[in-house]
Design a protein around this motif. Sequence first.
Motif, PDB file in Angstrom:
ATOM      1  N   MET A   1       0.838  -1.201   0.000  1.00 36.28           N
ATOM      2  CA  MET A   1       0.000   0.000   0.000  1.00 36.28           C
ATOM      3  C   MET A   1       0.870   1.248   0.000  1.00 36.28           C
ATOM      4  SD  MET A   1      -3.114   0.768   2.535  1.00 36.28           S
ATOM      5  CE  MET A   1      -4.502   0.045   1.727  1.00 36.28           C
ATOM      6  N   TYR A   4       3.026   3.084   2.871  1.00 38.23           N
ATOM      7  CA  TYR A   4       3.382   2.112   3.920  1.00 38.23           C
ATOM      8  C   TYR A   4       3.969   0.877   3.249  1.00 38.23           C
ATOM      9  CZ  TYR A   4       1.010   4.995   7.279  1.00 38.23           C
ATOM     10  OH  TYR A   4       0.649   6.051   8.064  1.00 38.23           O
ATOM     11  N   LEU A   9       6.519  -1.156   7.301  1.00 42.80           N
ATOM     12  CA  LEU A   9       5.688  -2.103   8.065  1.00 42.80           C
ATOM     13  C   LEU A   9       6.554  -3.097   8.830  1.00 42.80           C
ATOM     14  CD1 LEU A   9       2.747  -2.679   5.578  1.00 42.80           C
ATOM     15  CD2 LEU A   9       2.750  -1.326   7.687  1.00 42.80           C
ATOM     16  N   TRP A  12       8.006  -1.317  11.795  1.00 41.89           N
ATOM     17  CA  TRP A  12       6.928  -0.967  12.739  1.00 41.89           C
ATOM     18  C   TRP A  12       6.522  -2.205  13.537  1.00 41.89           C
ATOM     19  CZ3 TRP A  12       4.082   1.985  15.663  1.00 41.89           C
ATOM     20  CH2 TRP A  12       2.743   1.703  15.941  1.00 41.89           C
ATOM     21  N   ARG A  13       6.418  -3.348  12.820  1.00 37.04           N
ATOM     22  CA  ARG A  13       5.974  -4.571  13.512  1.00 37.04           C
ATOM     23  C   ARG A  13       7.086  -5.165  14.360  1.00 37.04           C
ATOM     24  NH1 ARG A  13       3.337  -6.378   8.023  1.00 37.04           N
ATOM     25  NH2 ARG A  13       1.251  -5.512   8.269  1.00 37.04           N
ATOM     26  N   CYS A  35       1.559  16.217  16.547  1.00 38.70           N
ATOM     27  CA  CYS A  35       0.943  14.895  16.488  1.00 38.70           C
ATOM     28  C   CYS A  35       1.342  14.017  17.664  1.00 38.70           C
ATOM     29  CB  CYS A  35       1.296  14.207  15.173  1.00 38.70           C
ATOM     30  SG  CYS A  35       3.045  14.070  14.906  1.00 38.70           S
ATOM     31  N   GLY A  59       4.486   6.949  18.924  1.00 36.53           N
ATOM     32  CA  GLY A  59       3.911   7.765  17.863  1.00 36.53           C
ATOM     33  C   GLY A  59       3.492   6.922  16.689  1.00 36.53           C
ATOM     34  N   CYS A  60       3.479   7.545  15.531  1.00 39.47           N
ATOM     35  CA  CYS A  60       2.943   6.872  14.355  1.00 39.47           C
ATOM     36  C   CYS A  60       3.941   5.849  13.818  1.00 39.47           C
ATOM     37  CB  CYS A  60       2.605   7.893  13.280  1.00 39.47           C
ATOM     38  SG  CYS A  60       4.045   8.689  12.563  1.00 39.47           S
ATOM     39  N   ARG A 101       3.750  13.226   5.112  1.00 35.64           N
ATOM     40  CA  ARG A 101       4.273  12.556   6.297  1.00 35.64           C
ATOM     41  C   ARG A 101       5.779  12.641   6.432  1.00 35.64           C
ATOM     42  NH1 ARG A 101       0.576   9.095   8.367  1.00 35.64           N
ATOM     43  NH2 ARG A 101       1.931   9.148  10.166  1.00 35.64           N
TER      44      ARG A 101
ATOM     45  N   GLY B 340      -3.621   1.139  19.835  1.00 35.93           N
ATOM     46  CA  GLY B 340      -2.170   1.141  19.629  1.00 35.93           C
ATOM     47  C   GLY B 340      -1.717   1.725  18.303  1.00 35.93           C
ATOM     48  N   HIS B 342      -1.435   5.095  15.732  1.00 39.42           N
ATOM     49  CA  HIS B 342      -1.554   6.549  15.720  1.00 39.42           C
ATOM     50  C   HIS B 342      -2.597   6.969  14.673  1.00 39.42           C
ATOM     51  CE1 HIS B 342      -0.614  10.789  15.506  1.00 39.42           C
ATOM     52  NE2 HIS B 342       0.131  10.643  16.590  1.00 39.42           N
ATOM     53  N   HIS B 344      -2.788   9.423  12.746  1.00 44.15           N
ATOM     54  CA  HIS B 344      -2.244   9.889  11.464  1.00 44.15           C
ATOM     55  C   HIS B 344      -1.984   8.715  10.515  1.00 44.15           C
ATOM     56  CE1 HIS B 344      -0.702  14.063  13.000  1.00 44.15           C
ATOM     57  NE2 HIS B 344      -2.004  13.909  13.091  1.00 44.15           N
ATOM     58  N   ASP B 345      -1.577   7.569  11.069  1.00 48.31           N
ATOM     59  CA  ASP B 345      -1.397   6.382  10.226  1.00 48.31           C
ATOM     60  C   ASP B 345      -2.734   5.938   9.652  1.00 48.31           C
ATOM     61  OD1 ASP B 345       1.370   6.170  10.566  1.00 48.31           O
ATOM     62  OD2 ASP B 345       1.150   5.058  12.441  1.00 48.31           O
ATOM     63  N   THR B 348      -3.782   8.356   6.869  1.00 46.66           N
ATOM     64  CA  THR B 348      -2.988   8.179   5.647  1.00 46.66           C
ATOM     65  C   THR B 348      -3.404   6.908   4.910  1.00 46.66           C
ATOM     66  OG1 THR B 348      -1.134   9.350   6.638  1.00 46.66           O
ATOM     67  CG2 THR B 348      -0.641   8.021   4.722  1.00 46.66           C
ATOM     68  N   LEU B 349      -3.644   5.829   5.662  1.00 51.87           N
ATOM     69  CA  LEU B 349      -4.061   4.574   5.016  1.00 51.87           C
ATOM     70  C   LEU B 349      -5.461   4.707   4.406  1.00 51.87           C
ATOM     71  CD1 LEU B 349      -2.648   1.932   7.487  1.00 51.87           C
ATOM     72  CD2 LEU B 349      -2.095   2.150   5.063  1.00 51.87           C
ATOM     73  N   GLN B 352      -5.546   6.281   1.041  1.00 50.96           N
ATOM     74  CA  GLN B 352      -5.215   5.383  -0.080  1.00 50.96           C
ATOM     75  C   GLN B 352      -6.468   4.743  -0.677  1.00 50.96           C
ATOM     76  OE1 GLN B 352      -1.925   5.515  -0.691  1.00 50.96           O
ATOM     77  NE2 GLN B 352      -1.700   6.682   1.192  1.00 50.96           N
ATOM     78  N   GLU B 353      -7.529   4.660   0.135  1.00 57.92           N
ATOM     79  CA  GLU B 353      -8.798   4.091  -0.339  1.00 57.92           C
ATOM     80  C   GLU B 353      -9.766   5.189  -0.780  1.00 57.92           C
ATOM     81  OE1 GLU B 353      -9.520   0.527   0.157  1.00 57.92           O
ATOM     82  OE2 GLU B 353      -7.366   0.428   0.542  1.00 57.92           O
ATOM     83  N   HIS B 361      -5.500  16.684  16.961  1.00 57.42           N
ATOM     84  CA  HIS B 361      -6.102  17.130  18.228  1.00 57.42           C
ATOM     85  C   HIS B 361      -7.335  17.984  17.986  1.00 57.42           C
ATOM     86  CE1 HIS B 361      -4.165  20.878  17.351  1.00 57.42           C
ATOM     87  NE2 HIS B 361      -2.963  20.377  17.487  1.00 57.42           N
ATOM     88  N   ALA B 374      -3.130  10.981  22.424  1.00 55.96           N
ATOM     89  CA  ALA B 374      -2.331  12.006  21.749  1.00 55.96           C
ATOM     90  C   ALA B 374      -3.168  12.712  20.691  1.00 55.96           C
ATOM     91  CB  ALA B 374      -1.113  11.379  21.092  1.00 55.96           C
ATOM     92  N   GLU B 399      -9.107  -2.800   6.931  1.00 53.52           N
ATOM     93  CA  GLU B 399      -7.888  -2.986   6.148  1.00 53.52           C
ATOM     94  C   GLU B 399      -6.694  -2.294   6.835  1.00 53.52           C
ATOM     95  OE1 GLU B 399      -7.160  -4.826   3.803  1.00 53.52           O
ATOM     96  OE2 GLU B 399      -5.479  -3.959   2.695  1.00 53.52           O
ATOM     97  N   ILE B 403      -3.255  -4.107   8.370  1.00 51.45           N
ATOM     98  CA  ILE B 403      -1.899  -3.713   7.991  1.00 51.45           C
ATOM     99  C   ILE B 403      -1.055  -3.293   9.202  1.00 51.45           C
ATOM    100  CG2 ILE B 403      -0.596  -1.906   6.766  1.00 51.45           C
ATOM    101  CD1 ILE B 403      -2.854  -2.011   4.648  1.00 51.45           C
ATOM    102  N   LEU B 404      -1.664  -2.572  10.127  1.00 54.98           N
ATOM    103  CA  LEU B 404      -0.851  -1.903  11.163  1.00 54.98           C
ATOM    104  C   LEU B 404      -0.815  -2.606  12.503  1.00 54.98           C
ATOM    105  CD1 LEU B 404      -1.737   1.831  10.512  1.00 54.98           C
ATOM    106  CD2 LEU B 404       0.464   0.738  10.099  1.00 54.98           C
TER     107      LEU B 404
END
Lengths: 120, 405
Positions: A1, A4, A9, A12-13, A35, A59-60, A101, B340, B342, B344-345, B348-349, B352-353, B361, B374, B399, B403-404
């Motif tokens: 995707m 990401y 990924l 992150w994982r 953020c 964070g992200c 980002r 768990g 964020h 913003h993730d 962003t994902l 994509q869709e 905030h 946060a 989805e 992924i995350l």
Amino acid sequence: MKGYGEIILDHWRRPRNKGRLPAPDREAVEANALCGDVVRMQLELEGTRVSAAMFDGQGCAISQAAASLLTERIKGKPVGQLAQLADQEMLSALGELTSTRSSCALLALWALRQALKEDQ
Amino acid sequence: MDVHAVRRDFPILGRQQGDNPLVYLDSAATSHKPTAVIEAMAAFYRRSNANVHRALYELAAEATEMYEGARAKVAGLLGASAEEIVFVRGTTEALNLAAYTLGEARVQAGDSIVVTEMEHHANLVPWQQAARRQGARLQAVPITEGGELDFASYERVLSSGAKVVALTHASNLLGTINPVPELSDIAHRAGAVVVVDAAQTVPHMPVSVSELGADMLAFSGHKMLGPTGIGVLWARHELLEELPPYMTGGEMISEVHLDGATWARPPRRFEAGTPPFAQAVGLGAAVDYLSQLGLRDVRAHDVGLVQRMLEGLSCRPYISVYGPLDPSARAGLVSFNLRGVHPHDVATLLDQEGVAIRAGHHCAQPLVRRLGVAATCRASCYVYNTGGEVETLLSALDEAWRILR
């Protein structure tokens, strides 16, 4: 995707070098107040080389994956070379990123630069 | 309300986002514009443009008539009189105007100004500044665990008196609709003026200023199908008469001498400089459009979509929802987080869709802090959103979680 990729990924994982060094020679924390992303970079030096690097933070996915990837990249490198590490290198190392980002992706690099600035 | 017919009135909804149709769930930030609004403004510039209130020639008289016509339309929407409608740039300017002028006229050292924990920064920071200028005390009424205003605390704070109560009609983060009529009664008994941030309600439901019982009300044009650069401050006329100007300059004066000036009567006292008259014409067209749809139906449509969102989000164990769970107790928006992950993730994902939501905030940092996070994700809806789009949001969230996590 898009935005990401597998690199992000994967880090992150399964973050690499996440935690704290017992006796870091250099250390800096950078945060993005907007953020809430926080990254702490810690370095151990042997002579002019980085012998160990660890990160900690929250964070992200992009900010944390970038920090993880950066610790891997800088280990064993001469300090002088790290000061030259450019934004673009960091961004391309992470693969495809959406432009919105890039501040997440660069947070760890800013912390690294801050750590290197200390006591110079 | 036929949502598919409504959608045909919004040209931007035909746009693709990558390979996907745009699913726009960020109307609490800004709404899209129907052709009627876009064309009304274009027609004004093409045929009627001239500076208002200097009508010595026909064209300027026409522009003035259209500007004042827009004021009358806004007044009609609120059940107010036109002389009580001040055009400003947006909710933020309206609230700054309110805080500055009320501070000057009504608040003295040692007095109390009351806000709530669920305010947007626009209805918090101007009051902090006013309190600082006047040497007054700023008190914030907390919220309950369920995301509603703590009524007992509110009564307690007001029992010791206050000069101003500034509160939101509906929270832009929690969605919570505050019972303004009851809260106004309590405030008035304590001798306070009530200022309401209605940015999330006037666009979405019938709002009558007499039923609301407040003294001042602020909202933006761009969140109600109108253009940016215009907003409204409504205030009871006798209150406007009492207040000093906020900005000074042309248009707002009665007489000027080298050593001083006197002020025009409201609303012009508060409209210094060339006003946003083309934007007013656009806002007037937006009011017409919403009135044709019927604000009761607009509200019912929102509630239906929010109910679908709440049901879909609540049944996913990886999602936490903030604010009241009763859709009729909320504005047309829902804030949530994925465990768990964020926000913003997530945003962003979802992008994509083709799904546009807000994450952050939401200009309500004290509230986000109170929630112990946060940031949050926020999906908000309006007249052009469909149940199908809510389903697209939910599957895109599945989805993103896959992924995350």
